[in-house]
Design a protein around this motif. Sequence first.
Motif, PDB file in Angstrom:
ATOM      1  N   GLY A  75      99.571 -13.467  47.841  1.00 49.53           N
ATOM      2  CA  GLY A  75      98.419 -13.497  48.730  1.00 49.53           C
ATOM      3  C   GLY A  75      97.751 -12.141  48.862  1.00 49.53           C
ATOM      4  O   GLY A  75      96.523 -12.036  48.907  1.00 49.53           O
ATOM      5  N   ALA A  76      98.556 -11.074  48.916  1.00 50.69           N
ATOM      6  CA  ALA A  76      98.005  -9.722  49.020  1.00 50.69           C
ATOM      7  C   ALA A  76      97.208  -9.366  47.768  1.00 50.69           C
ATOM      8  O   ALA A  76      96.139  -8.753  47.844  1.00 50.69           O
ATOM      9  N   VAL A  77      97.726  -9.752  46.605  1.00 50.87           N
ATOM     10  CA  VAL A  77      97.006  -9.496  45.359  1.00 50.87           C
ATOM     11  C   VAL A  77      95.690 -10.268  45.336  1.00 50.87           C
ATOM     12  O   VAL A  77      94.634  -9.726  44.975  1.00 50.87           O
ATOM     13  N   GLU A  78      95.723 -11.545  45.731  1.00 53.17           N
ATOM     14  CA  GLU A  78      94.516 -12.362  45.697  1.00 53.17           C
ATOM     15  C   GLU A  78      93.482 -11.871  46.700  1.00 53.17           C
ATOM     16  O   GLU A  78      92.276 -11.946  46.442  1.00 53.17           O
ATOM     17  N   PHE A  79      93.954 -11.355  47.848  1.00 52.95           N
ATOM     18  CA  PHE A  79      93.003 -10.791  48.803  1.00 52.95           C
ATOM     19  C   PHE A  79      92.308  -9.573  48.198  1.00 52.95           C
ATOM     20  O   PHE A  79      91.083  -9.416  48.318  1.00 52.95           O
ATOM     21  N   THR A  80      93.070  -8.700  47.555  1.00 50.37           N
ATOM     22  CA  THR A  80      92.489  -7.502  46.947  1.00 50.37           C
ATOM     23  C   THR A  80      91.511  -7.888  45.846  1.00 50.37           C
ATOM     24  O   THR A  80      90.425  -7.306  45.722  1.00 50.37           O
ATOM     25  N   ARG A  81      91.880  -8.881  45.051  1.00 45.83           N
ATOM     26  CA  ARG A  81      90.973  -9.375  44.001  1.00 45.83           C
ATOM     27  C   ARG A  81      89.666  -9.878  44.630  1.00 45.83           C
ATOM     28  O   ARG A  81      88.563  -9.576  44.150  1.00 45.83           O
ATOM     29  N   TYR A  82      89.800 -10.635  45.721  1.00 51.11           N
ATOM     30  CA  TYR A  82      88.612 -11.154  46.401  1.00 51.11           C
ATOM     31  C   TYR A  82      87.763 -10.025  46.981  1.00 51.11           C
ATOM     32  O   TYR A  82      86.530 -10.039  46.865  1.00 51.11           O
ATOM     33  N   TYR A  83      88.410  -9.032  47.583  1.00 48.19           N
ATOM     34  CA  TYR A  83      87.661  -7.948  48.219  1.00 48.19           C
ATOM     35  C   TYR A  83      86.829  -7.185  47.194  1.00 48.19           C
ATOM     36  O   TYR A  83      85.658  -6.860  47.445  1.00 48.19           O
ATOM     37  N   MET A  84      87.414  -6.894  46.039  1.00 49.55           N
ATOM     38  CA  MET A  84      86.670  -6.201  44.996  1.00 49.55           C
ATOM     39  C   MET A  84      85.536  -7.085  44.466  1.00 49.55           C
ATOM     40  O   MET A  84      84.428  -6.607  44.206  1.00 49.55           O
ATOM     41  N   ALA A  85      85.796  -8.374  44.327  1.00 48.82           N
ATOM     42  CA  ALA A  85      84.755  -9.306  43.871  1.00 48.82           C
ATOM     43  C   ALA A  85      83.644  -9.419  44.908  1.00 48.82           C
ATOM     44  O   ALA A  85      82.461  -9.527  44.558  1.00 48.82           O
ATOM     45  N   LEU A  86      84.007  -9.373  46.201  1.00 51.51           N
ATOM     46  CA  LEU A  86      83.012  -9.439  47.268  1.00 51.51           C
ATOM     47  C   LEU A  86      82.066  -8.253  47.196  1.00 51.51           C
ATOM     48  O   LEU A  86      80.847  -8.398  47.332  1.00 51.51           O
ATOM     49  N   GLY A  87      82.619  -7.058  46.981  1.00 51.21           N
ATOM     50  CA  GLY A  87      81.770  -5.883  46.858  1.00 51.21           C
ATOM     51  C   GLY A  87      80.793  -6.006  45.712  1.00 51.21           C
ATOM     52  O   GLY A  87      79.613  -5.639  45.825  1.00 51.21           O
ATOM     53  N   ASN A  88      81.261  -6.546  44.618  1.00 45.83           N
ATOM     54  CA  ASN A  88      80.388  -6.719  43.468  1.00 45.83           C
ATOM     55  C   ASN A  88      79.386  -7.849  43.676  1.00 45.83           C
ATOM     56  O   ASN A  88      78.258  -7.789  43.186  1.00 45.83           O
ATOM     57  N   HIS A  89      79.776  -8.875  44.422  1.00 45.95           N
ATOM     58  CA  HIS A  89      78.840  -9.946  44.778  1.00 45.95           C
ATOM     59  C   HIS A  89      77.709  -9.401  45.647  1.00 45.95           C
ATOM     60  O   HIS A  89      76.533  -9.716  45.425  1.00 45.95           O
ATOM     61  N   ILE A  90      78.053  -8.557  46.606  1.00 40.51           N
ATOM     62  CA  ILE A  90      77.050  -7.957  47.486  1.00 40.51           C
ATOM     63  C   ILE A  90      76.062  -7.127  46.684  1.00 40.51           C
ATOM     64  O   ILE A  90      74.868  -7.071  46.988  1.00 40.51           O
ATOM     65  N   ALA A  91      76.545  -6.483  45.618  1.00 45.31           N
ATOM     66  CA  ALA A  91      75.682  -5.635  44.797  1.00 45.31           C
ATOM     67  C   ALA A  91      74.613  -6.414  44.052  1.00 45.31           C
ATOM     68  O   ALA A  91      73.637  -5.822  43.591  1.00 45.31           O
ATOM     69  N   THR A  92      74.750  -7.717  43.911  1.00 46.95           N
ATOM     70  CA  THR A  92      73.763  -8.488  43.154  1.00 46.95           C
ATOM     71  C   THR A  92      72.421  -8.542  43.851  1.00 46.95           C
ATOM     72  O   THR A  92      71.415  -8.846  43.217  1.00 46.95           O
ATOM     73  N   GLY A  93      72.377  -8.262  45.164  1.00 45.73           N
ATOM     74  CA  GLY A  93      71.131  -8.306  45.924  1.00 45.73           C
ATOM     75  C   GLY A  93      70.307  -7.024  45.871  1.00 45.73           C
ATOM     76  O   GLY A  93      69.234  -7.011  45.313  1.00 45.73           O
ATOM     77  N   PRO A  94      70.786  -5.929  46.447  1.00 40.51           N
ATOM     78  CA  PRO A  94      72.026  -5.918  47.212  1.00 40.51           C
ATOM     79  C   PRO A  94      71.904  -6.729  48.506  1.00 40.51           C
ATOM     80  O   PRO A  94      70.851  -6.767  49.121  1.00 40.51           O
ATOM     81  N   LEU A  95      73.010  -7.367  48.881  1.00 43.48           N
ATOM     82  CA  LEU A  95      73.048  -8.221  50.063  1.00 43.48           C
ATOM     83  C   LEU A  95      73.631  -7.440  51.240  1.00 43.48           C
ATOM     84  O   LEU A  95      74.039  -6.292  51.107  1.00 43.48           O
ATOM     85  N   ASP A  96      73.699  -8.084  52.400  1.00 44.98           N
ATOM     86  CA  ASP A  96      74.250  -7.455  53.594  1.00 44.98           C
ATOM     87  C   ASP A  96      75.700  -7.058  53.342  1.00 44.98           C
ATOM     88  O   ASP A  96      76.542  -7.912  53.052  1.00 44.98           O
ATOM     89  N   PRO A  97      76.050  -5.761  53.438  1.00 46.29           N
ATOM     90  CA  PRO A  97      77.408  -5.321  53.140  1.00 46.29           C
ATOM     91  C   PRO A  97      78.383  -5.438  54.297  1.00 46.29           C
ATOM     92  O   PRO A  97      79.563  -5.100  54.162  1.00 46.29           O
ATOM     93  N   GLU A  98      77.925  -5.938  55.446  1.00 48.19           N
ATOM     94  CA  GLU A  98      78.783  -5.994  56.633  1.00 48.19           C
ATOM     95  C   GLU A  98      80.103  -6.725  56.414  1.00 48.19           C
ATOM     96  O   GLU A  98      81.135  -6.336  56.985  1.00 48.19           O
ATOM     97  N   PRO A  99      80.154  -7.806  55.603  1.00 52.06           N
ATOM     98  CA  PRO A  99      81.441  -8.487  55.383  1.00 52.06           C
ATOM     99  C   PRO A  99      82.536  -7.565  54.855  1.00 52.06           C
ATOM    100  O   PRO A  99      83.719  -7.801  55.104  1.00 52.06           O
ATOM    101  N   LEU A 100      82.177  -6.505  54.134  1.00 49.28           N
ATOM    102  CA  LEU A 100      83.183  -5.562  53.648  1.00 49.28           C
ATOM    103  C   LEU A 100      83.853  -4.843  54.807  1.00 49.28           C
ATOM    104  O   LEU A 100      85.054  -4.575  54.771  1.00 49.28           O
ATOM    105  N   LEU A 101      83.085  -4.523  55.844  1.00 50.85           N
ATOM    106  CA  LEU A 101      83.663  -3.877  57.021  1.00 50.85           C
ATOM    107  C   LEU A 101      84.498  -4.847  57.833  1.00 50.85           C
ATOM    108  O   LEU A 101      85.525  -4.477  58.403  1.00 50.85           O
ATOM    109  N   GLU A 102      84.057  -6.096  57.895  1.00 57.56           N
ATOM    110  CA  GLU A 102      84.780  -7.098  58.670  1.00 57.56           C
ATOM    111  C   GLU A 102      86.167  -7.365  58.102  1.00 57.56           C
ATOM    112  O   GLU A 102      87.059  -7.822  58.814  1.00 57.56           O
ATOM    113  N   LEU A 103      86.349  -7.062  56.816  1.00 52.81           N
ATOM    114  CA  LEU A 103      87.638  -7.287  56.166  1.00 52.81           C
ATOM    115  C   LEU A 103      88.363  -5.970  55.886  1.00 52.81           C
ATOM    116  O   LEU A 103      89.211  -5.892  55.007  1.00 52.81           O
TER     117      LEU A 103
END
Length: 202
Positions: A75-103
């Motif tokens: 689970g810890a590995v999958e969370f880290t994988r998701y977090y890095m993917a989330l940052g890159n997803h946000i970059a496609t806009g760039p979109l609101d980066p607040e979810p990175l802080l929330e996690l």
Amino acid sequence: MIADGGGRRMGRAARTAAALVVATAALAGCSEAEPASETLPSTSAQAAPTTEALPPLGPADFPMPPEARQKTPAGAVEFTRYYMALGNHIATGPLDPEPLLELSNGCNTCQMVVDSYAADRTAGYMYGPSTYTFAESGPAMIEGDTAAVGFIYAESALTVYRPNGEVVQERSAAATGTLQSGAQLTWDAERVTWLVQILTVG
């Protein structure tokens, strides 16, 4: 296991804060998984609610997968994988980066990345096509409510553009090559999720 994505700059921003975070070697060297429990889940702190009972986390168009919300090495590995993917997803806009802080939980690198995204978004910058790879270095190590995850990260070259199409040279970057990276996580039992406390990329 390797995941790919496009339009990226999270790891590139994170590398500039290496002095603020723990040495990657200490995290990447964690290779022993916890022994499996011989008891069934109960009402203990380790037992997570069913997926149906969990409120969603992350943006509506990029929610956190249930496997990333387990207090286990996987689970810890999958969370880290998701977090890095989330940052890159946000970059496609760039979109609101607040979810990175929330996690995250007091993560200096995470705050720096969010500030960078927010500044670029305000300036109207756009990121050209790019790709990244993420591969875990081995099982995460969990001790109490803390997990250490080692991973290998890489990004292709990135070009950043102003609204008029002009290249922003100071924001653009060459390919990173292979980066030994790591994350220290802390468990949030109330929200049933890991949070990033320390992030090292490269």
